[in-house]
Design an enzyme around this catalytic site. Structure first.
Site, PDB file in Angstrom:
ATOM      1  N   ASP A 106       0.871  -1.166   0.000  1.00  0.00           N
ATOM      2  CA  ASP A 106       0.000   0.000   0.000  1.00  0.00           C
ATOM      3  C   ASP A 106       0.909   1.218   0.000  1.00  0.00           C
ATOM      4  O   ASP A 106       1.635   1.465   0.978  1.00  0.00           O
ATOM      5  CB  ASP A 106      -0.891  -0.016   1.247  1.00  0.00           C
ATOM      6  CG  ASP A 106      -1.918   1.116   1.268  1.00  0.00           C
ATOM      7  OD1 ASP A 106      -1.661   2.170   0.664  1.00  0.00           O
ATOM      8  OD2 ASP A 106      -2.972   0.941   1.917  1.00  0.00           O
ATOM      9  N   VAL A 107       0.905   1.974  -1.093  1.00  0.00           N
ATOM     10  CA  VAL A 107       1.880   3.064  -1.258  1.00  0.00           C
ATOM     11  C   VAL A 107       1.659   4.197  -0.268  1.00  0.00           C
ATOM     12  O   VAL A 107       2.506   5.100  -0.167  1.00  0.00           O
ATOM     13  CB  VAL A 107       1.875   3.614  -2.700  1.00  0.00           C
ATOM     14  CG1 VAL A 107       2.282   2.535  -3.687  1.00  0.00           C
ATOM     15  CG2 VAL A 107       0.513   4.208  -3.067  1.00  0.00           C
ATOM     16  N   ASN A 136       2.069   3.980 -10.705  1.00  0.00           N
ATOM     17  CA  ASN A 136       0.741   4.073 -11.295  1.00  0.00           C
ATOM     18  C   ASN A 136      -0.379   4.073 -10.256  1.00  0.00           C
ATOM     19  O   ASN A 136      -1.506   4.438 -10.571  1.00  0.00           O
ATOM     20  CB  ASN A 136       0.533   2.894 -12.260  1.00  0.00           C
ATOM     21  CG  ASN A 136      -0.855   2.882 -12.858  1.00  0.00           C
ATOM     22  OD1 ASN A 136      -1.217   3.770 -13.630  1.00  0.00           O
ATOM     23  ND2 ASN A 136      -1.653   1.886 -12.498  1.00  0.00           N
ATOM     24  N   TYR A 174      -8.656  15.849  -7.045  1.00  0.00           N
ATOM     25  CA  TYR A 174      -7.910  14.986  -7.968  1.00  0.00           C
ATOM     26  C   TYR A 174      -6.982  15.828  -8.846  1.00  0.00           C
ATOM     27  O   TYR A 174      -5.801  15.504  -9.020  1.00  0.00           O
ATOM     28  CB  TYR A 174      -8.882  14.190  -8.833  1.00  0.00           C
ATOM     29  CG  TYR A 174      -8.217  13.333  -9.881  1.00  0.00           C
ATOM     30  CD1 TYR A 174      -7.617  12.118  -9.533  1.00  0.00           C
ATOM     31  CD2 TYR A 174      -8.181  13.722 -11.211  1.00  0.00           C
ATOM     32  CE1 TYR A 174      -7.004  11.330 -10.488  1.00  0.00           C
ATOM     33  CE2 TYR A 174      -7.579  12.940 -12.179  1.00  0.00           C
ATOM     34  CZ  TYR A 174      -6.995  11.742 -11.816  1.00  0.00           C
ATOM     35  OH  TYR A 174      -6.382  10.956 -12.762  1.00  0.00           O
ATOM     36  N   LYS A 178      -2.772  15.792  -9.097  1.00  0.00           N
ATOM     37  CA  LYS A 178      -1.979  15.534 -10.302  1.00  0.00           C
ATOM     38  C   LYS A 178      -1.066  16.707 -10.645  1.00  0.00           C
ATOM     39  O   LYS A 178       0.009  16.513 -11.215  1.00  0.00           O
ATOM     40  CB  LYS A 178      -2.908  15.188 -11.469  1.00  0.00           C
ATOM     41  CG  LYS A 178      -3.632  13.853 -11.280  1.00  0.00           C
ATOM     42  CD  LYS A 178      -2.653  12.699 -11.032  1.00  0.00           C
ATOM     43  CE  LYS A 178      -3.335  11.360 -10.930  1.00  0.00           C
ATOM     44  NZ  LYS A 178      -2.380  10.236 -10.731  1.00  0.00           N
ATOM     45  N   THR A 226     -11.015   2.935 -18.559  1.00  0.00           N
ATOM     46  CA  THR A 226     -10.581   2.245 -17.347  1.00  0.00           C
ATOM     47  C   THR A 226     -11.761   2.178 -16.375  1.00  0.00           C
ATOM     48  O   THR A 226     -12.780   2.853 -16.560  1.00  0.00           O
ATOM     49  CB  THR A 226      -9.433   3.002 -16.644  1.00  0.00           C
ATOM     50  OG1 THR A 226      -9.898   4.319 -16.291  1.00  0.00           O
ATOM     51  CG2 THR A 226      -8.203   3.123 -17.537  1.00  0.00           C
TER      52      THR A 226
END
Length: 249
Positions: A60-61, A87, A153, A157, A188
């Protein structure tokens, strides 16, 4: 030629999965990572069926201990780390700014920003003494502009874009390149969720693109492979929009 050792976070679906398959077809040795054990082991088995060495390591990053162990176990297994694709990401909770909360902020930034920072920290810990390596971070066209009802979001980014450039400047002296790929609308599960599984909403995205279609995960994967290859040896600190012309207008 020595086979590349490639580590991919968020590898179990969408762009991450397509990238793992693309690297496997290119003959790389792979470590795929994510949070779902069953899906991870299934993907590793699928990659091995393509004739390459592949392992799944759960991580889990958002948690530094997980990231540290992920990188160390990759090097223990394969002896080096040549390519890292960061990713792992989430769209968070879409909606207008007035509906956002501290909780929705952390739910997005902990994965999209802290996850990238921790991943690069430990990837560079290996790559810089090694004297070589390539990191590719997944950004978004929203990280180059703005997008209504996706403020948190979008902000996350933008942060990935800044982290990419800063890390590239630090790593260049060690022979390590750091770049980003910024997809536009791509088919996706994340796009399905963001559009509420609405075919009309997806058609609206496609209509606003000069190429008049949604992108594919395979197209994003091929851009990542290019950036990780010797063909891109003079490219670092850049972010490549793969967006069907979305930002050209």
């Amino acid at each position: 030629m020595t086979k590349q050792t490639v580590l991919i976070t968020g590898a179990l679906a969408g762009i991450g999965r397509a990238t793992a398959l693309a690297f496997a077809r290119d003959g790389a040795r792979l470590v795929v990572s994510g949070r779902r054990e069953e899906a991870g082991h299934a993907l590793a088995s699928e990659l091995r069926d393509l004739g390459v060495e592949a392992e799944f390591i759960r991580a889990d990053v958002r948690h530094e201990d997980d990231v540290r162990k992920l990188v160390d176990q990759t090097v223990a297994r394969f002896g080096r780390l040549d390519v890292a694709v960061n990713n792992a990401g989430t769209e968070g909770v879409p909606g207008p700014v007035v509906d956002q909360t501290a909780e929705s902020y952390h739910a997005t930034f902990d994965t999209n920003v802290l996850g990238v920072l921790l991943s690069m920290k430990h990837q560079l810990r290996i790559m810089q003494p090694q004297g070589s390596g390539n990191i590719v971070n997944l950004s978004s066209v929203t990280g180059k502009a703005g997008f209504a009802n996706a403020s948190v979001y979008t902000a996350s980014k933008h942060a990935v874009e800044g982290l990419t450039r800063s890390a590239a400047l630090e790593a260049a002296a060690f022979g390590v390149r750091v770049n980003a790929v910024a997809p536009g609308p791509v088919q996706t599960e994340m796009l399905d969720r963001f559009t509420g599984h609405s075919a009309d909403a997806k058609a609206g995205f496609a209509a606003m693109l000069p190429l008049k279609r949604i992108g594919t995960v395979e197209e994003i994967a091929q851009t990542i492979l290019f950036l990780a290859s010797d063909k891109a040896a003079f490219i670092t600190g850049q972010s490549f929009a793969v967006d069907g012309g979305m930002l050209a207008g």
